[in-house]
Design an enzyme around this catalytic site. Sequence first.
Site, PDB file in Angstrom:
ATOM      1  N   GLY A 111       0.818  -1.209   0.000  1.00 19.39           N
ATOM      2  CA  GLY A 111       0.000   0.000   0.000  1.00 19.39           C
ATOM      3  C   GLY A 111       0.848   1.254   0.000  1.00 19.39           C
ATOM      4  O   GLY A 111       1.915   1.309   0.640  1.00 19.39           O
ATOM      5  N   LEU A 151      -1.671   7.196   2.367  1.00 21.32           N
ATOM      6  CA  LEU A 151      -0.960   7.968   3.386  1.00 21.32           C
ATOM      7  C   LEU A 151      -0.347   7.053   4.444  1.00 21.32           C
ATOM      8  O   LEU A 151       0.740   7.333   4.953  1.00 21.32           O
ATOM      9  CB  LEU A 151      -1.885   8.992   4.028  1.00 21.32           C
ATOM     10  CG  LEU A 151      -2.313  10.121   3.080  1.00 21.32           C
ATOM     11  CD1 LEU A 151      -3.094  11.181   3.841  1.00 21.32           C
ATOM     12  CD2 LEU A 151      -1.123  10.766   2.394  1.00 21.32           C
ATOM     13  N   GLY A 211       0.596   3.725   3.990  1.00 21.99           N
ATOM     14  CA  GLY A 211       1.657   2.899   3.402  1.00 21.99           C
ATOM     15  C   GLY A 211       2.863   3.717   2.964  1.00 21.99           C
ATOM     16  O   GLY A 211       4.011   3.358   3.275  1.00 21.99           O
ATOM     17  N   SER A 264     -17.635  16.527  -0.066  1.00 22.07           N
ATOM     18  CA  SER A 264     -17.016  16.531   1.257  1.00 22.07           C
ATOM     19  C   SER A 264     -17.921  17.055   2.373  1.00 22.07           C
ATOM     20  O   SER A 264     -18.681  18.005   2.195  1.00 22.07           O
ATOM     21  CB  SER A 264     -15.757  17.385   1.207  1.00 22.07           C
ATOM     22  OG  SER A 264     -15.294  17.624   2.506  1.00 22.07           O
ATOM     23  N   ARG A 296     -21.606  11.876  10.875  1.00 27.31           N
ATOM     24  CA  ARG A 296     -22.110  11.298   9.618  1.00 27.31           C
ATOM     25  C   ARG A 296     -23.239  10.301   9.807  1.00 27.31           C
ATOM     26  O   ARG A 296     -24.182  10.274   9.025  1.00 27.31           O
ATOM     27  CB  ARG A 296     -20.958  10.599   8.912  1.00 27.31           C
ATOM     28  CG  ARG A 296     -19.957  11.591   8.458  1.00 27.31           C
ATOM     29  CD  ARG A 296     -18.743  10.960   7.869  1.00 27.31           C
ATOM     30  NE  ARG A 296     -17.853  12.031   7.473  1.00 27.31           N
ATOM     31  CZ  ARG A 296     -16.647  11.847   6.983  1.00 27.31           C
ATOM     32  NH1 ARG A 296     -16.189  10.634   6.818  1.00 27.31           N
ATOM     33  NH2 ARG A 296     -15.907  12.878   6.644  1.00 27.31           N
ATOM     34  N   HIS A 321     -19.054   4.400   2.483  1.00 28.06           N
ATOM     35  CA  HIS A 321     -17.874   5.263   2.423  1.00 28.06           C
ATOM     36  C   HIS A 321     -16.635   4.676   3.106  1.00 28.06           C
ATOM     37  O   HIS A 321     -15.637   4.391   2.467  1.00 28.06           O
ATOM     38  CB  HIS A 321     -18.244   6.607   3.063  1.00 28.06           C
ATOM     39  CG  HIS A 321     -17.147   7.607   3.082  1.00 28.06           C
ATOM     40  ND1 HIS A 321     -16.576   8.089   1.929  1.00 28.06           N
ATOM     41  CD2 HIS A 321     -16.502   8.232   4.092  1.00 28.06           C
ATOM     42  CE1 HIS A 321     -15.633   8.976   2.234  1.00 28.06           C
ATOM     43  NE2 HIS A 321     -15.557   9.063   3.541  1.00 28.06           N
ATOM     44  N   GLU A 327      -6.606   2.574   7.177  1.00 31.45           N
ATOM     45  CA  GLU A 327      -7.994   2.098   7.158  1.00 31.45           C
ATOM     46  C   GLU A 327      -8.064   0.572   7.229  1.00 31.45           C
ATOM     47  O   GLU A 327      -9.097   0.009   7.596  1.00 31.45           O
ATOM     48  CB  GLU A 327      -8.713   2.635   5.905  1.00 31.45           C
ATOM     49  CG  GLU A 327     -10.218   2.510   6.004  1.00 31.45           C
ATOM     50  CD  GLU A 327     -10.971   3.145   4.844  1.00 31.45           C
ATOM     51  OE1 GLU A 327     -10.413   4.058   4.183  1.00 31.45           O
ATOM     52  OE2 GLU A 327     -12.120   2.727   4.604  1.00 31.45           O
ATOM     53  N   ARG A 354     -16.638   6.889  12.444  1.00 30.54           N
ATOM     54  CA  ARG A 354     -15.467   7.760  12.343  1.00 30.54           C
ATOM     55  C   ARG A 354     -15.893   9.205  12.172  1.00 30.54           C
ATOM     56  O   ARG A 354     -16.782   9.507  11.384  1.00 30.54           O
ATOM     57  CB  ARG A 354     -14.618   7.348  11.144  1.00 30.54           C
ATOM     58  CG  ARG A 354     -13.488   8.314  10.851  1.00 30.54           C
ATOM     59  CD  ARG A 354     -12.598   7.808   9.757  1.00 30.54           C
ATOM     60  NE  ARG A 354     -13.174   7.919   8.438  1.00 30.54           N
ATOM     61  CZ  ARG A 354     -13.103   9.011   7.663  1.00 30.54           C
ATOM     62  NH1 ARG A 354     -12.528  10.106   8.100  1.00 30.54           N
ATOM     63  NH2 ARG A 354     -13.631   8.998   6.447  1.00 30.54           N
ATOM     64  N   SER A 378      -9.491  10.246   9.433  1.00 31.56           N
ATOM     65  CA  SER A 378      -8.848   9.081   8.819  1.00 31.56           C
ATOM     66  C   SER A 378      -7.475   9.446   8.267  1.00 31.56           C
ATOM     67  O   SER A 378      -6.503   8.710   8.465  1.00 31.56           O
ATOM     68  CB  SER A 378      -9.720   8.518   7.698  1.00 31.56           C
ATOM     69  OG  SER A 378      -8.984   7.527   7.030  1.00 31.56           O
TER      70      SER A 378
HETATM   71  C1  FAD Z   1     -13.943  10.255  -1.641  1.00 27.69           C
HETATM   72  C2  FAD Z   1     -13.288  10.166  -0.306  1.00 27.69           C
HETATM   73  C3  FAD Z   1     -12.990  11.316   0.388  1.00 27.69           C
HETATM   74  C4  FAD Z   1     -12.380  11.244   1.641  1.00 27.69           C
HETATM   75  N1  FAD Z   1     -12.084  12.400   2.313  1.00 27.69           N
HETATM   76  C5  FAD Z   1     -11.452  12.326   3.513  1.00 27.69           C
HETATM   77  C6  FAD Z   1     -11.072  13.510   4.199  1.00 27.69           C
HETATM   78  O1  FAD Z   1     -11.290  14.624   3.748  1.00 27.69           O
HETATM   79  N2  FAD Z   1     -10.437  13.373   5.397  1.00 27.69           N
HETATM   80  C7  FAD Z   1     -10.154  12.159   5.947  1.00 27.69           C
HETATM   81  O2  FAD Z   1      -9.572  12.100   7.024  1.00 27.69           O
HETATM   82  N3  FAD Z   1     -10.504  11.027   5.294  1.00 27.69           N
HETATM   83  C8  FAD Z   1     -11.125  11.080   4.093  1.00 27.69           C
HETATM   84  N4  FAD Z   1     -11.459   9.920   3.441  1.00 27.69           N
HETATM   85  C9  FAD Z   1     -11.000   8.632   3.975  1.00 27.69           C
HETATM   86  C10 FAD Z   1      -9.496   8.485   3.663  1.00 27.69           C
HETATM   87  O3  FAD Z   1      -9.211   9.009   2.399  1.00 27.69           O
HETATM   88  C11 FAD Z   1      -9.031   7.051   3.689  1.00 27.69           C
HETATM   89  O4  FAD Z   1      -9.550   6.389   4.799  1.00 27.69           O
HETATM   90  C12 FAD Z   1      -7.510   6.990   3.766  1.00 27.69           C
HETATM   91  O5  FAD Z   1      -6.950   7.769   2.754  1.00 27.69           O
HETATM   92  C13 FAD Z   1      -7.021   5.563   3.686  1.00 27.69           C
HETATM   93  O6  FAD Z   1      -5.626   5.570   3.559  1.00 27.69           O
HETATM   94  P1  FAD Z   1      -4.834   4.217   3.587  1.00 27.69           P
HETATM   95  O7  FAD Z   1      -3.391   4.563   3.509  1.00 27.69           O
HETATM   96  O8  FAD Z   1      -5.270   3.410   4.736  1.00 27.69           O
HETATM   97  O9  FAD Z   1      -5.291   3.420   2.280  1.00 27.69           O
HETATM   98  P2  FAD Z   1      -5.471   3.837   0.743  1.00 27.69           P
HETATM   99  O10 FAD Z   1      -5.142   5.250   0.473  1.00 27.69           O
HETATM  100  O11 FAD Z   1      -6.820   3.340   0.351  1.00 27.69           O
HETATM  101  O12 FAD Z   1      -4.372   2.988   0.012  1.00 27.69           O
HETATM  102  C14 FAD Z   1      -4.456   1.590  -0.148  1.00 27.69           C
HETATM  103  C15 FAD Z   1      -3.197   1.127  -0.828  1.00 27.69           C
HETATM  104  O13 FAD Z   1      -3.120  -0.284  -0.755  1.00 27.69           O
HETATM  105  C16 FAD Z   1      -2.799  -0.823  -2.015  1.00 27.69           C
HETATM  106  N5  FAD Z   1      -3.367  -2.172  -2.058  1.00 27.69           N
HETATM  107  C17 FAD Z   1      -4.576  -2.585  -1.593  1.00 27.69           C
HETATM  108  N6  FAD Z   1      -4.707  -3.906  -1.770  1.00 27.69           N
HETATM  109  C18 FAD Z   1      -3.579  -4.324  -2.341  1.00 27.69           C
HETATM  110  C19 FAD Z   1      -3.114  -5.588  -2.779  1.00 27.69           C
HETATM  111  N7  FAD Z   1      -3.845  -6.699  -2.625  1.00 27.69           N
HETATM  112  N8  FAD Z   1      -1.896  -5.663  -3.366  1.00 27.69           N
HETATM  113  C20 FAD Z   1      -1.127  -4.542  -3.521  1.00 27.69           C
HETATM  114  N9  FAD Z   1      -1.507  -3.335  -3.120  1.00 27.69           N
HETATM  115  C21 FAD Z   1      -2.719  -3.236  -2.540  1.00 27.69           C
HETATM  116  C22 FAD Z   1      -3.368   0.145  -3.025  1.00 27.69           C
HETATM  117  O14 FAD Z   1      -2.684   0.016  -4.243  1.00 27.69           O
HETATM  118  C23 FAD Z   1      -3.087   1.474  -2.307  1.00 27.69           C
HETATM  119  O15 FAD Z   1      -1.770   1.868  -2.606  1.00 27.69           O
HETATM  120  C24 FAD Z   1     -12.086   9.990   2.198  1.00 27.69           C
HETATM  121  C25 FAD Z   1     -12.387   8.817   1.503  1.00 27.69           C
HETATM  122  C26 FAD Z   1     -12.997   8.905   0.262  1.00 27.69           C
HETATM  123  C27 FAD Z   1     -13.351   7.640  -0.438  1.00 27.69           C
END
Ligand code: FAD
Length: 651
Positions: free
Chosen positions: A53, A56, A58, A297, A343, A414, A438, A448, A453
Amino acid sequence: MAFQVDQKKNTIMGKLISKIPDGPLAQKWTKYKASVKLVNPANKKKLEIIVIGTGLSGAGAASALGELGYSVKNFCYQDSPRRAHSVAAQGGINAAKNYQGDGDSIYRLFYDMIKGGDYRAREGNVYRAAEVSNEVIDHYTALGVPFARDYGGTLDTRSFGGVQVSRTFYSKGQTGQQCLLGAYSSLNRQIKKGNVTMFPRREMLDLVLIDGKARGIIARNLLTGEIERHAAHAVVLATGGYGTIYYMSTLAVNSNASAAWKAHKKGAFFANPSFVQIHPTCVPQLNEFQSKLTLMSESLRNDGRVWVPKTKGDSRAANEIPEEERDYYLERRYPTFGNLVPRDVASRAAKERCDAGFGVGETGLAVNLDFRDSIKKQGKKAIENKYGNLFEMYKTITGIDPYEEPMRIYPAGHYTMGGLWVDYELMTTIPGLYAIGEANFSDHGANRLGASSLMQASGDGYFILPNTISNYLADEISVPKISTDKPEFEAAEKEVVERLIKLISIKGKQTASSFHKRLGKIMWDYCGMIRNEEGLKKALVLIRELKEEFWRDLIVPGTYSELNMELEKAGRVADYFELTELLVTDALNRKESCGAHFREEYQTPDGEALRNDEKYTYVAAWEYAGEGKPSVMHKEELKFEEVEMNVRSYK
Ligand SMILES: Cc1cc2nc3c(=O)[nH]c(=O)nc-3n(C[C@H](O)[C@H](O)[C@H](O)COP(=O)(O)OP(=O)(O)OC[C@H]3O[C@@H](n4cnc5c(N)ncnc54)[C@H](O)[C@@H]3O)c2cc1C
């Protein structure tokens, strides 16, 4: 006294040990960091860590671990790490800086999150998330993230739901994108230095365990179809959430649950899978052919007012409905928090109004989000400065100009508060396997709060995991580089290939997407915003029937040893069938309403969530018991020593 834990054991005879350090809440993390085992710089180079991943969490973890001197291998399925789903985050990121002098503090942020999550999260973890939030903002600012600033040059903030302070830092409506560009640049620095090796367009298809420890993965090169083996001393899953189980959600269509699910099947417990957040402000579904929904948003609720007509079925254009005939139902029902209720509360209120016949638009499944008053008061330019790109996005999708007419919004799937169970060190129940962002069951309890997040994902990746992982790795320094020739890799690869071939060999008539769509509808209808026992039981039957049809009538053209997007989808949908079954089982088990988990049978006379603290103040962590066998639930009892468990009220 030094804080000591046996980092290899967070379960004893099925009992979960969360490893929360002793002592006062505000000192736990400091005390932990001061006494955790360290790895010296010369040994760090010899230790390999796989991070799956590049969101943010990863990208943060990979670059921080690289900076520390570990050998990191970072994977993502996108073509570039900077396309991870974090890029989509719009509204902002929380921190307890108290720049506004409005009464904020680490404690208040902690308290808001515990209350917002309806008292279903761990105090120790949540306090720590609030504590590192300030470091996160400093870090991104140092990386050059262009957060909005006020006239004097200080970082500006705005409010999000469920709080009464202004603690959300933002970059217009593209905060995730800007933060991810910052994270991507710190990651690139480590790639250039040779500390991180990047593997884009790879999908992790299984986790490899050797002697019970996470030692590697099996991945598929999505461009060539080649199956690869990668070994390491520890594996970190930063693979995001599973909100796509509803098919229609605010997530990118490629977001999926497979990495976490594979880890679950190898022994990582899955916690609170039914805690799924439905976001109140999304562009309503326009037709049957859509494959996703778009978020507007929550930050918009700072200036937008939510309303429906006072008269049922009023079909006049919004601007023709006079003030006295509008029902600003959130302001009416929740005078203290008004449009900024959390929410779950806002989503249920919108559904209630629409179900009662007051919804707007052709389908009646929408409410208005109106900026008329704010534009009048602050001017169009001020609104444009804060939300310009969101307004543009809305106009592009709907053809309606939100500067002139209210937006129409409706709730959509969401965010997933549930995820892999982790202890205080963010380690799953598999030694050496960590889950961050997440992907873990995290700090958000049953609901949440907005903008927390990005805060948690960044905190986990940059500041928490890099400190906790050394407690495990310190005992691994004498373990030589792990060979991928070991029989465990051989067996895992064989299993992966067999499953791919099985999916291709069905040669039925229906695509993976068509199954996903039908599964999503079952989930939305029976395990969405509102759930009840009868519906959940029905969902279980329907999911099992559809799963059987999937394995009988799926079509996947092509082979596995080439680029094959249909095969990618099929594998993910196959996993959704298993995960949704667990999710519904979890929702059935929890005979109470809390946060986003609203069971119709358990509500107050005025329709609010009714918790049952006596019976359900626990994290439900599920253990995989094997194909066709019911999962086993383990309870992690939650203890509240700092905050009193109250009825969550926003009135
Ligand atoms: C439209 C939208 C708006 C949002 N706005 C906000 C906001 O304003 N403020 C806030 O706090 N939160 C917000 N969120 C929530 C927040 O964006 C996410 O919860 C957060 O960015 C998740 O980050 P993460 O690093 O956990 O995972 P992600 O950013 O989802 O990254 C997942 C990573 O894992 C990789 N991956 C997954 N499975 C595999 C696999 N099997 N093999 C290889 N790679 C894999 C993907 O390639 C990716 O690089 C929003 C969410 C959405 C959908």
